[in-house]
Every structure is written in C-alpha cells, then in structure tokens.
Design a protein around this motif. Structure first.
Motif, mmCIF file in Angstrom:
data_model
loop_
_atom_site.group_PDB
_atom_site.id
_atom_site.type_symbol
_atom_site.label_atom_id
_atom_site.label_comp_id
_atom_site.label_asym_id
_atom_site.label_seq_id
_atom_site.Cartn_x
_atom_site.Cartn_y
_atom_site.Cartn_z
ATOM 1 N N MET A 1 -7.477 -25.418 -52.479
ATOM 2 C CA MET A 1 -9.105 -24.561 -53.104
ATOM 3 C C MET A 1 -10.080 -22.743 -51.553
ATOM 4 O O MET A 1 -10.760 -22.591 -52.572
ATOM 5 C CB MET A 1 -10.248 -25.857 -52.989
ATOM 6 N N ARG A 2 -9.821 -23.546 -50.497
ATOM 7 C CA ARG A 2 -9.662 -22.289 -49.752
ATOM 8 C C ARG A 2 -8.735 -21.603 -49.744
ATOM 9 O O ARG A 2 -9.124 -20.178 -49.703
ATOM 10 C CB ARG A 2 -9.409 -23.246 -48.567
ATOM 11 N N LYS A 3 -7.856 -21.425 -50.686
ATOM 12 C CA LYS A 3 -6.984 -20.581 -51.033
ATOM 13 C C LYS A 3 -7.826 -19.960 -52.101
ATOM 14 O O LYS A 3 -7.368 -18.454 -52.464
ATOM 15 C CB LYS A 3 -5.230 -21.197 -51.764
ATOM 16 N N LEU A 4 -7.810 -20.425 -53.175
ATOM 17 C CA LEU A 4 -8.538 -20.096 -54.497
ATOM 18 C C LEU A 4 -10.040 -18.978 -53.642
ATOM 19 O O LEU A 4 -10.702 -17.494 -54.378
ATOM 20 C CB LEU A 4 -9.458 -20.878 -54.731
ATOM 21 N N LEU A 5 -10.643 -19.651 -52.564
ATOM 22 C CA LEU A 5 -12.116 -19.215 -52.001
ATOM 23 C C LEU A 5 -11.462 -17.304 -51.703
ATOM 24 O O LEU A 5 -12.289 -16.887 -51.503
ATOM 25 C CB LEU A 5 -12.785 -20.070 -50.979
ATOM 26 N N ASN A 6 -10.255 -17.260 -51.217
ATOM 27 C CA ASN A 6 -10.038 -16.090 -50.382
ATOM 28 C C ASN A 6 -9.412 -14.806 -50.663
ATOM 29 O O ASN A 6 -8.731 -14.146 -51.165
ATOM 30 C CB ASN A 6 -8.704 -16.699 -49.088
ATOM 31 N N ASN A 7 -8.953 -15.388 -52.613
ATOM 32 C CA ASN A 7 -8.587 -14.436 -53.364
ATOM 33 C C ASN A 7 -9.752 -13.768 -54.066
ATOM 34 O O ASN A 7 -10.400 -14.138 -54.325
ATOM 35 C CB ASN A 7 -7.864 -15.092 -54.530
ATOM 36 N N LEU A 8 -9.146 -12.658 -53.605
ATOM 37 C CA LEU A 8 -10.117 -11.067 -53.746
ATOM 38 C C LEU A 8 -10.399 -11.366 -56.037
ATOM 39 O O LEU A 8 -11.974 -11.266 -56.175
ATOM 40 C CB LEU A 8 -9.899 -9.870 -53.712
ATOM 41 N N THR A 9 -9.814 -11.697 -56.207
ATOM 42 C CA THR A 9 -9.940 -11.775 -58.015
ATOM 43 C C THR A 9 -10.887 -12.840 -58.686
ATOM 44 O O THR A 9 -11.920 -12.244 -58.827
ATOM 45 C CB THR A 9 -8.370 -12.127 -58.744
ATOM 46 N N PHE A 10 -10.441 -14.092 -57.803
ATOM 47 C CA PHE A 10 -11.962 -15.315 -58.423
ATOM 48 C C PHE A 10 -13.043 -14.703 -57.426
ATOM 49 O O PHE A 10 -13.537 -15.314 -58.027
ATOM 50 C CB PHE A 10 -11.771 -16.304 -57.112
ATOM 51 N N ARG A 11 -13.105 -14.022 -55.653
ATOM 52 C CA ARG A 11 -14.799 -13.816 -55.223
ATOM 53 C C ARG A 11 -15.368 -12.434 -56.484
ATOM 54 O O ARG A 11 -16.689 -12.520 -56.107
ATOM 55 C CB ARG A 11 -13.924 -14.023 -54.060
ATOM 56 N N VAL A 12 -14.801 -12.193 -57.097
ATOM 57 C CA VAL A 12 -14.910 -11.011 -57.928
ATOM 58 C C VAL A 12 -15.669 -11.429 -59.577
ATOM 59 O O VAL A 12 -16.950 -10.899 -59.390
ATOM 60 C CB VAL A 12 -13.828 -9.530 -57.754
ATOM 61 N N LEU A 13 -14.929 -12.176 -59.524
ATOM 62 C CA LEU A 13 -14.961 -12.583 -60.278
ATOM 63 C C LEU A 13 -16.596 -13.670 -60.388
ATOM 64 O O LEU A 13 -17.679 -13.192 -61.797
ATOM 65 C CB LEU A 13 -14.089 -13.567 -60.663
ATOM 66 N N VAL A 14 -16.757 -14.412 -59.921
ATOM 67 C CA VAL A 14 -17.834 -15.152 -59.876
ATOM 68 C C VAL A 14 -19.300 -13.685 -59.048
ATOM 69 O O VAL A 14 -19.873 -14.523 -59.325
ATOM 70 C CB VAL A 14 -17.625 -16.253 -58.016
ATOM 71 N N ALA A 15 -19.020 -13.080 -58.559
ATOM 72 C CA ALA A 15 -20.143 -12.160 -58.115
ATOM 73 C C ALA A 15 -20.505 -11.163 -59.003
ATOM 74 O O ALA A 15 -21.587 -11.381 -59.294
ATOM 75 C CB ALA A 15 -19.431 -11.020 -57.040
ATOM 76 N N ILE A 16 -19.421 -10.903 -60.341
ATOM 77 C CA ILE A 16 -19.543 -10.383 -61.842
ATOM 78 C C ILE A 16 -20.779 -11.395 -62.277
ATOM 79 O O ILE A 16 -21.961 -11.378 -62.658
ATOM 80 C CB ILE A 16 -18.672 -9.760 -62.648
ATOM 81 N N THR A 17 -20.185 -12.424 -62.584
ATOM 82 C CA THR A 17 -20.952 -13.955 -63.603
ATOM 83 C C THR A 17 -22.588 -13.992 -62.363
ATOM 84 O O THR A 17 -23.673 -13.980 -63.065
ATOM 85 C CB THR A 17 -20.405 -14.813 -62.657
ATOM 86 N N ILE A 18 -22.809 -14.255 -61.847
ATOM 87 C CA ILE A 18 -23.668 -14.246 -60.787
ATOM 88 C C ILE A 18 -24.291 -12.789 -60.618
ATOM 89 O O ILE A 18 -26.204 -12.580 -60.957
ATOM 90 C CB ILE A 18 -23.592 -14.699 -58.712
ATOM 91 N N GLY A 19 -23.977 -12.046 -60.662
ATOM 92 C CA GLY A 19 -24.707 -11.269 -61.368
ATOM 93 C C GLY A 19 -25.223 -10.574 -62.523
ATOM 94 O O GLY A 19 -26.560 -10.250 -62.841
ATOM 95 N N ILE A 20 -24.378 -10.880 -63.246
ATOM 96 C CA ILE A 20 -25.520 -10.868 -65.148
ATOM 97 C C ILE A 20 -26.227 -12.383 -64.977
ATOM 98 O O ILE A 20 -27.020 -12.041 -65.492
ATOM 99 C CB ILE A 20 -24.301 -11.484 -65.920
ATOM 100 N N LEU A 21 -26.414 -13.145 -64.397
ATOM 101 C CA LEU A 21 -27.109 -14.588 -63.801
ATOM 102 C C LEU A 21 -28.253 -14.115 -63.593
ATOM 103 O O LEU A 21 -29.563 -14.139 -64.104
ATOM 104 C CB LEU A 21 -26.569 -15.304 -63.507
ATOM 105 N N ILE A 22 -28.239 -13.620 -62.924
ATOM 106 C CA ILE A 22 -29.644 -12.413 -61.727
ATOM 107 C C ILE A 22 -30.486 -11.642 -63.076
ATOM 108 O O ILE A 22 -31.414 -11.548 -62.661
ATOM 109 C CB ILE A 22 -29.288 -12.266 -60.162
ATOM 110 N N GLY A 23 -29.636 -10.902 -63.315
ATOM 111 C CA GLY A 23 -29.205 -9.175 -64.227
ATOM 112 C C GLY A 23 -30.584 -10.347 -65.230
ATOM 113 O O GLY A 23 -31.371 -9.490 -65.286
ATOM 114 N N HIS A 24 -30.186 -10.948 -66.157
ATOM 115 C CA HIS A 24 -31.067 -11.619 -67.217
ATOM 116 C C HIS A 24 -32.161 -12.489 -66.116
ATOM 117 O O HIS A 24 -33.280 -12.365 -67.076
ATOM 118 C CB HIS A 24 -30.171 -12.548 -68.119
ATOM 119 N N PHE A 25 -31.827 -13.299 -65.600
ATOM 120 C CA PHE A 25 -32.868 -14.537 -65.063
ATOM 121 C C PHE A 25 -33.867 -14.031 -64.430
ATOM 122 O O PHE A 25 -35.442 -13.967 -64.842
ATOM 123 C CB PHE A 25 -32.485 -16.103 -64.916
#
Length: 424
Positions: A1-25
C-alpha cells in the motif's frame, strides 16, 4: 500500500479525480484553485530554458561534427513538415466526413469575447514569426521563456563551444554538473505534480462546467477520436518502421501524459520527457535539437484541432467550402500553425488569422469554441507531446543515435546483468 501511495502516477490520477469532483460539486471553490496549477507550471517553466540550453549545448559539443548538427536539424524540420501536413489533411477529411458542425445553432451556444484574439490574428504573419525566432537579447529570451529563441541561441553557443576544441573541455564539464543540478531541481518540483493537476482540473470543471460540453459534444468527440486515430495509426506506423512499440513508449511516459492532462499544458512535461528520452536510448544531441524545435514546429494535436475547428465553423455558418478553398486553408494553416509558437492563446490567434485570410467564414464564430477550448486543450497537449516523443525516437534511429539496450532497460524487458550481453 505504501509503495502505491508513493507512486507518482497513482497520486496524479487521484488528484485529477478529486479535481473533477470538486469542480463539479463545488464550482465556486474549484475556480479559486487555479493558482495551484499555475504555480506548478511556473515552477516547471523556471527550469525549462536552462535545461534546453544545457542539453543542446552539451549535445552539440559531444557530437563534435557541425555538419551532423545541420543534418539532424534538417531531417527534423522535414519530418515535422510532413507529419503536421498529414495531421492537417486527416483533420479536414474527418471533419468533412463526420460534419460535427451540422445542425449546431450558433445562437444556442454561449460564447465569449474574442475581440483580442481576432485583433492579434489579423496581425499574425510568417514574416513576424521568422523575425521573432532570433532574439535581440539572449538574456531576455531566457527571462521570458521564449523556447524557440533559446533554441537558436543554444545552437549558436554549442557551435561556438565546439570550435574551441580542447580549450572548451573544462566548460563542458561545468555544464555537465549544472545540467544534473537542474534535473535534480526538476525532481523536487515533480513532487508537487499532484497539486498542480488537482488545481488545473478543478478550475477547468468549476469554471466552464460539464454542461458547456453538451452543445459541442459532437465536435469534442470527433476531435478526440481523430487524435486517437492519429496517434495509434500514423505515429504507431512511424515507430513500427524501427521496431519500437508505441504502447510501451506511452506506458514509459505515462506520468508525463497524466500531468499534461491535468494541467492542460505540454510545457509541464517538456523537461521530464527530454530526460526520459535520453535515458531510453536517444542521444543527447538528438533530444536537445528535436524536442525544443518540435515544441514550435511539430504541434500535431494543435494542427488537427485547427483544421477541424475551421471546417466546423464553416458547417455551423452553412459555408460550403470548395476543394480549392479547403486546399487554401491547408496551405495557410501550414504557415500560421507555426507562427504563433509560444504565444498565449495561440490556438485562437491562429484560427483568427486563418479565418481572416480565407474571408468566407465569420471570425466571430470563434466565440462558439471558447467554452470547450479548455476541455480540448488536454487532447491537443497530449497529442503534441506524444508526437514530439515519436519524432525524437524516429530521428535518433535514423541517425544511428539510438541505444536499443537502454530502451529495453527503460521498458523493463531486460535484467541489468543481461545488458552487457545484449546485441542489437
């Protein structure tokens, strides 16, 4: 799990998803997050000019043969012209076939003020562009981030350093160390990529809203589909000529593509792509010449968008273009698409200059595209950066300046101990 959280690709994907949700709601809050994306892009811009300068200078000095520099540059420009012309033709053919502007009511689409773009478009011409290439002040070119001007100065500096012979060796060693310093700075900046992607995506959704896509959904879908086909057909065939897998290349630069998608700016990944291509096996000299030049002359995604947007506006206003007029549009775009390199809002400026030159499509029609332009800029930027990546790999192979063993290592296909025995 820690390795996944440290993965830049995963963190950018999560950030984009959160950005879409914040933008919409929470659109009001999301629109205020724009500074996050802007600060990240500014941090990247801060190191782009020095990295390009050092990469080009070191590449030319290591190349040694100045005739080779001219040959590589000439091949790159010829490649750019051929591929961008293909992109133009594909965009116009598909736009005529799908007809995304048919049935769109101009009055039903909420536009905006395009007077500034129209004014700049009328003044844009290739003479000014070529005059703009050569900086009147090299320091000013670095300070203002004029990539094309930095490219010209860097080539001249590299030639001057090469002509010094052994006397320039100590300076080359210093530049090697400086290059590493700037890439280390870049590595630090990249830790903020998720914040930049979140801010950029939240602002886009919050400011323009998903509802703005509906009236022009057909245009957006056609543009995205055309760029998808261009990447996986045209660019794929180019790489297959030298037995390089496009899919593996895309996986290799996936982090950069996600950052570009989140920030809507190809600048945000320019230095990282240069570094990755060198690590993948392309020689520094080829990377240093092709990527910065491609940033201005090889904008495949922008070219496709411009051609399709022009035909789209003709269809909206029921302007039946003749074959001669469409060929004229292709000819004009071949020049103007390169004449706004590095200019803010260049897509609209180029469109305005093209519509002004053709004189059969109302330039006011640009207002129809303002609402969805930000959403299509992601596709343009991603296609541009993939196109320049493919161009660099192609030119490197053509010049026998490509290390396939390093490519295999970068793709993770060979163990380190196997590399010494690898032959290509």
């Amino acid at each position: 799990m820690r390795k996944l959280l440290n993965n830049l690709t995963f963190r950018v994907l999560v950030a984009i998803t959160i950005g879409i949700l914040i933008g919409h709601f929470f659109p009001t809050t999301a629109a205020k997050l724009k500074p996050l994306g802007d600060v990240f892009i500014n941090l990247i811009k801060m190191v782009i000019a020095p990295i390009i300068f050092l990469t080009i200078v070191l590449g030319i000095s290591n190349m040694g043969d100045l005739k080779k520099v001219g040959r590589v540059g000439g091949k790159a420009l010829l490649y750019f012209e051929i591929v961008t012309t293909v992109a133009l033709v594909i965009g116009i053919v598909i736009a005529n076939w799908v007809k995304p502007g048919a049935g769109v009511e101009a009055a039903a689409v909420k536009g905006g003020d395009i007077s500034a773009y129209a004014a700049q478009g009328k003044d844009l011409d290739w003479v000014k562009f070529f005059m703009h290439i050569v900086p009147d002040n090299a320091i000013k070119a670095f300070a203002e981030g004029e990539i094309l001007q930095v490219l010209v100065f860097s080539v001249l500096f590299g030639i001057g350093l090469t002509r010094m012979g052994e006397r320039g060796h100590s300076l080359i060693l210093t530049f090697e160390k400086l290059s590493r310093v700037f890439f280390n700075i870049l590595n630090v900046v990249m830790t903020l990529a998720p914040l930049g992607a979140l801010g950029g995506m939240a602002y886009t959704i919050g400011k323009f809203g998903l509802a703005t896509l509906l009236p022009l959904a057909k245009l957006m879908g056609t543009v995205y589909l055309t760029m998808f086909l261009f990447i996986f057909v045209v660019l794929n065939l180019i790489l297959r000529y030298y037995r390089v897998s496009l899919w593996r290349v895309l996986v290799y630069i996936k982090e950069e593509l996600l950052i570009v998608f989140g920030t809507s700016s190809s600048e945000s990944a320019l230095p990282q792509v240069m570094d990755k291509l060198e690590n993948m096996g392309c020689s520094r000299s080829v990377v240093g010449l092709v990527i910065p030049a491609g940033y201005s002359f090889n904008l495949d995604g922008t070219t496709i968008y411009l051609s399709m947007a022009t035909i789209f506006l003709a269809q909206v206003f029921s302007v039946d273009l003749t074959l001669g007029q469409e060929l004229t549009i292709i000819g004009i775009l071949m020049i103007t698409s390169k004449g706004a390199a590095g200019v803010t809002g260049s897509g609209f400026i180029v469109l305005a200059s093209t519509l002004t030159a053709v004189r059969v499509i109302p330039v006011e029609g640009l207002a129809l595209l303002l609402g969805v332009d930000r959403f299509m800029s992601e596709a343009r930027s991603i296609t541009n950066i993939i196109g320049n990546t493919v161009a660099t790999i192609f030119i490197a192979n053509n010049e026998n300046e490509f290390d396939r063993a390093k490519m295999q290592q970068a793709f993770g296909l060979l163990e380190k101990e196997e590399l010494t025995n690898y032959k290509y």
